[in-house]
Design a protein around this motif. Structure first.
Motif, PDB file in Angstrom:
ATOM      1  N   MET A  94       0.829  -1.213   0.000  1.00  0.00           N
ATOM      2  CA  MET A  94       0.000   0.000   0.000  1.00  0.00           C
ATOM      3  C   MET A  94       0.863   1.263   0.000  1.00  0.00           C
ATOM      4  O   MET A  94       2.036   1.214   0.336  1.00  0.00           O
ATOM      5  CB  MET A  94      -0.955  -0.002   1.190  1.00  0.00           C
ATOM      6  CG  MET A  94      -0.281  -0.027   2.539  1.00  0.00           C
ATOM      7  SD  MET A  94      -1.449  -0.402   3.879  1.00  0.00           S
ATOM      8  CE  MET A  94      -2.400   1.117   3.906  1.00  0.00           C
ATOM      9  N   ASP A  95       0.250   2.388  -0.392  1.00  0.00           N
ATOM     10  CA  ASP A  95       0.963   3.666  -0.377  1.00  0.00           C
ATOM     11  C   ASP A  95       0.983   4.245   1.031  1.00  0.00           C
ATOM     12  O   ASP A  95       0.131   3.920   1.863  1.00  0.00           O
ATOM     13  CB  ASP A  95       0.257   4.678  -1.300  1.00  0.00           C
ATOM     14  CG  ASP A  95       0.396   4.317  -2.774  1.00  0.00           C
ATOM     15  OD1 ASP A  95       1.132   3.374  -3.101  1.00  0.00           O
ATOM     16  OD2 ASP A  95      -0.266   5.000  -3.591  1.00  0.00           O
ATOM     17  N   CYS A  96       1.913   5.166   1.232  1.00  0.00           N
ATOM     18  CA  CYS A  96       2.053   5.785   2.557  1.00  0.00           C
ATOM     19  C   CYS A  96       1.235   7.070   2.686  1.00  0.00           C
ATOM     20  O   CYS A  96       1.111   7.630   3.762  1.00  0.00           O
ATOM     21  CB  CYS A  96       3.536   6.113   2.779  1.00  0.00           C
ATOM     22  SG  CYS A  96       3.921   6.604   4.446  1.00  0.00           S
ATOM     23  N   ASP A  97       0.672   7.553   1.584  1.00  0.00           N
ATOM     24  CA  ASP A  97       0.126   8.916   1.582  1.00  0.00           C
ATOM     25  C   ASP A  97      -1.303   9.035   2.122  1.00  0.00           C
ATOM     26  O   ASP A  97      -1.966  10.046   1.903  1.00  0.00           O
ATOM     27  CB  ASP A  97       0.212   9.514   0.166  1.00  0.00           C
ATOM     28  CG  ASP A  97      -0.543   8.692  -0.861  1.00  0.00           C
ATOM     29  OD1 ASP A  97      -1.153   7.672  -0.478  1.00  0.00           O
ATOM     30  OD2 ASP A  97      -0.521   9.062  -2.046  1.00  0.00           O
ATOM     31  N   LEU A  98      -1.776   7.999   2.815  1.00  0.00           N
ATOM     32  CA  LEU A  98      -3.103   7.967   3.453  1.00  0.00           C
ATOM     33  C   LEU A  98      -4.254   7.892   2.442  1.00  0.00           C
ATOM     34  O   LEU A  98      -5.408   8.089   2.799  1.00  0.00           O
ATOM     35  CB  LEU A  98      -3.320   9.166   4.402  1.00  0.00           C
ATOM     36  CG  LEU A  98      -2.206   9.428   5.418  1.00  0.00           C
ATOM     37  CD1 LEU A  98      -2.493  10.683   6.231  1.00  0.00           C
ATOM     38  CD2 LEU A  98      -2.014   8.248   6.346  1.00  0.00           C
ATOM     39  N   THR A  99      -3.921   7.613   1.179  1.00  0.00           N
ATOM     40  CA  THR A  99      -4.988   7.413   0.189  1.00  0.00           C
ATOM     41  C   THR A  99      -5.501   5.968   0.247  1.00  0.00           C
ATOM     42  O   THR A  99      -6.596   5.683  -0.218  1.00  0.00           O
ATOM     43  CB  THR A  99      -4.500   7.713  -1.249  1.00  0.00           C
ATOM     44  OG1 THR A  99      -3.393   6.860  -1.546  1.00  0.00           O
ATOM     45  CG2 THR A  99      -4.083   9.164  -1.397  1.00  0.00           C
ATOM     46  N   HIS A 100      -4.679   5.078   0.779  1.00  0.00           N
ATOM     47  CA  HIS A 100      -5.095   3.680   0.928  1.00  0.00           C
ATOM     48  C   HIS A 100      -5.488   3.465   2.388  1.00  0.00           C
ATOM     49  O   HIS A 100      -4.628   3.310   3.248  1.00  0.00           O
ATOM     50  CB  HIS A 100      -3.956   2.734   0.545  1.00  0.00           C
ATOM     51  CG  HIS A 100      -3.619   2.790  -0.913  1.00  0.00           C
ATOM     52  ND1 HIS A 100      -2.444   2.311  -1.434  1.00  0.00           N
ATOM     53  CD2 HIS A 100      -4.326   3.266  -1.964  1.00  0.00           C
ATOM     54  CE1 HIS A 100      -2.439   2.490  -2.747  1.00  0.00           C
ATOM     55  NE2 HIS A 100      -3.562   3.080  -3.087  1.00  0.00           N
ATOM     56  N   LYS A 208      -8.025  12.041  -2.263  1.00  0.00           N
ATOM     57  CA  LYS A 208      -6.740  12.563  -2.746  1.00  0.00           C
ATOM     58  C   LYS A 208      -5.811  12.767  -1.550  1.00  0.00           C
ATOM     59  O   LYS A 208      -6.250  12.794  -0.405  1.00  0.00           O
ATOM     60  CB  LYS A 208      -6.941  13.831  -3.556  1.00  0.00           C
ATOM     61  CG  LYS A 208      -7.459  15.042  -2.808  1.00  0.00           C
ATOM     62  CD  LYS A 208      -7.402  16.215  -3.768  1.00  0.00           C
ATOM     63  CE  LYS A 208      -7.550  17.546  -3.116  1.00  0.00           C
ATOM     64  NZ  LYS A 208      -8.784  18.028  -2.673  1.00  0.00           N
ATOM     65  N   ARG A 209      -4.531  12.860  -1.837  1.00  0.00           N
ATOM     66  CA  ARG A 209      -3.506  13.069  -0.828  1.00  0.00           C
ATOM     67  C   ARG A 209      -3.791  14.326   0.011  1.00  0.00           C
ATOM     68  O   ARG A 209      -4.133  15.370  -0.536  1.00  0.00           O
ATOM     69  CB  ARG A 209      -2.228  13.310  -1.624  1.00  0.00           C
ATOM     70  CG  ARG A 209      -0.993  12.833  -1.101  1.00  0.00           C
ATOM     71  CD  ARG A 209       0.070  13.306  -2.066  1.00  0.00           C
ATOM     72  NE  ARG A 209       0.926  12.201  -2.426  1.00  0.00           N
ATOM     73  CZ  ARG A 209       1.869  11.733  -1.624  1.00  0.00           C
ATOM     74  NH1 ARG A 209       2.094  12.270  -0.458  1.00  0.00           N
ATOM     75  NH2 ARG A 209       2.608  10.711  -2.010  1.00  0.00           N
ATOM     76  N   THR A 210      -3.603  14.261   1.331  1.00  0.00           N
ATOM     77  CA  THR A 210      -3.790  15.453   2.167  1.00  0.00           C
ATOM     78  C   THR A 210      -2.450  16.145   2.403  1.00  0.00           C
ATOM     79  O   THR A 210      -2.316  17.348   2.244  1.00  0.00           O
ATOM     80  CB  THR A 210      -4.391  15.050   3.538  1.00  0.00           C
ATOM     81  OG1 THR A 210      -5.457  14.133   3.300  1.00  0.00           O
ATOM     82  CG2 THR A 210      -4.917  16.261   4.272  1.00  0.00           C
TER      83      THR A 210
END
Ligand SMILES: Nc1nc2c(ncn2[C@@H]2O[C@H](COP(=O)(O)OP(=O)(O)OP(=O)(O)O)[C@@H](O)[C@H]2O)c(=O)[nH]1
Ligand SMILES: [Mg+2]
Length: 245
Positions: A94-100, A208-210
């Protein structure tokens, strides 16, 4: 002793997100214990140091530090190789950018009982990309249209939120993947598909990314399109080279 399930997260300049994602993942209730692997590519914003701090306080957290930014695809390849070397049966990426959202991990885990590969799909529900800007929506939908028609696969081929049943997939299959960048996602999917791995999708919503910035630039998008045409030709004329035996 290591657990059977590994959650893998590649990072590049995710200093605002890495601790939050770690805490969110730790708060989910799974029927199995799991480990977490971060792979950082020498992020200038200090993400690597934050990962080290987390690992000191939690023995289920592991990390790999590479010397430079070698690409998201090569990060996933390294994560998969590490998971095999350490005998994990199941790998979630998973991605780290809190989108997942880590809440979906439970659903991935359930679906993984009957599949070799579970994909989080942005195309099964209408409002999955509701908060994205028009440009990103267009780019993503174009990518989906092209992978669907050129590679003849109906899946969400460019997402990183996935579950792999490593105990059902020969590691040699992953060695056939060449992409170092974003094309890794559709190339790996095509190769797993051609090698008869059972694929299931679960619907996910993707905000979307925060915090922080996207690492995907126009050059990455072009490289991916170019690679897609290469894969299209390879599938027509050299399909055998994509099958492990
Ligand atoms: N280790 C490593 N991680 C990377 C690299 N490029 C991107 N990442 C990480 O991979 C994940 C996905 O990258 P993003 O920049 O969010 O890419 P994206 O999700 O396609 O783009 P957005 O939707 O705009 O966020 C994030 O956790 C990044 O930190 C890289 O070269 N090396
Ligand atoms: Mg992202």
């Amino acid at each position: 002793m290591k657990n059977n399930l590994l959650i893998f997260i590649p990072t590049y300049n995710e200093a605002e997100n890495v601790k939050i994602i770690y805490q969110l993942i730790k708060s989910i209730q799974l029927p199995e214990k799991f480990d977490i692997l971060f792979l950082d590519d020498n992020s200038p914003d200090g993400t690597g140091e934050i990962i080290n701090e987390i690992a000191v306080s939690d023995p289920s957290v592991f990390y790999i530090h590479r010397k430079g930014k070698y690409g998201i695809g090569s990060a996933h390849q390294a994560g998969i190789a590490w998971a095999y070397e350490n005998h994990y049966k199941t790998l979630i990426t998973m991605d780290c950018d809190l989108t997942h959202s880590p809440e979906y991990i439970v659903k991935f885990f359930e679906a993984g009982k009957n599949s070799g590969l579970v994909l989080g799909s942005r195309y099964l529900e209408k409002d999955s990309l509701k908060t994205w800007n028009l440009y990103r929506k267009l780019l993503t939908n174009l990518g989906h249209f092209l992978t669907k028609n050129m590679l003849n696969m109906p899946y969400d081929a460019s997402g990183a939120f996935r579950l792999y049943r490593l105990d059902l997939i020969n590691p040699g299959v992953f060695e056939l993947i060449q992409s170092k960048s974003y094309s890794f996602f559709f190339e790996s999917l095509l190769i797993l598909h051609l090698n008869k791995v059972k694929i299931t999708e679960i619907p996910i919503k993707l905000p979307k990314r925060t915090y922080g910035n996207s690492k995907m630039n126009i050059r990455d998008a072009w490289t991916s399109f170019y690679f897609l045409f290469k894969m299209f030709k390879k599938k027509q004329f050299f399909k055998r080279t994509m099958i492990y035996d």
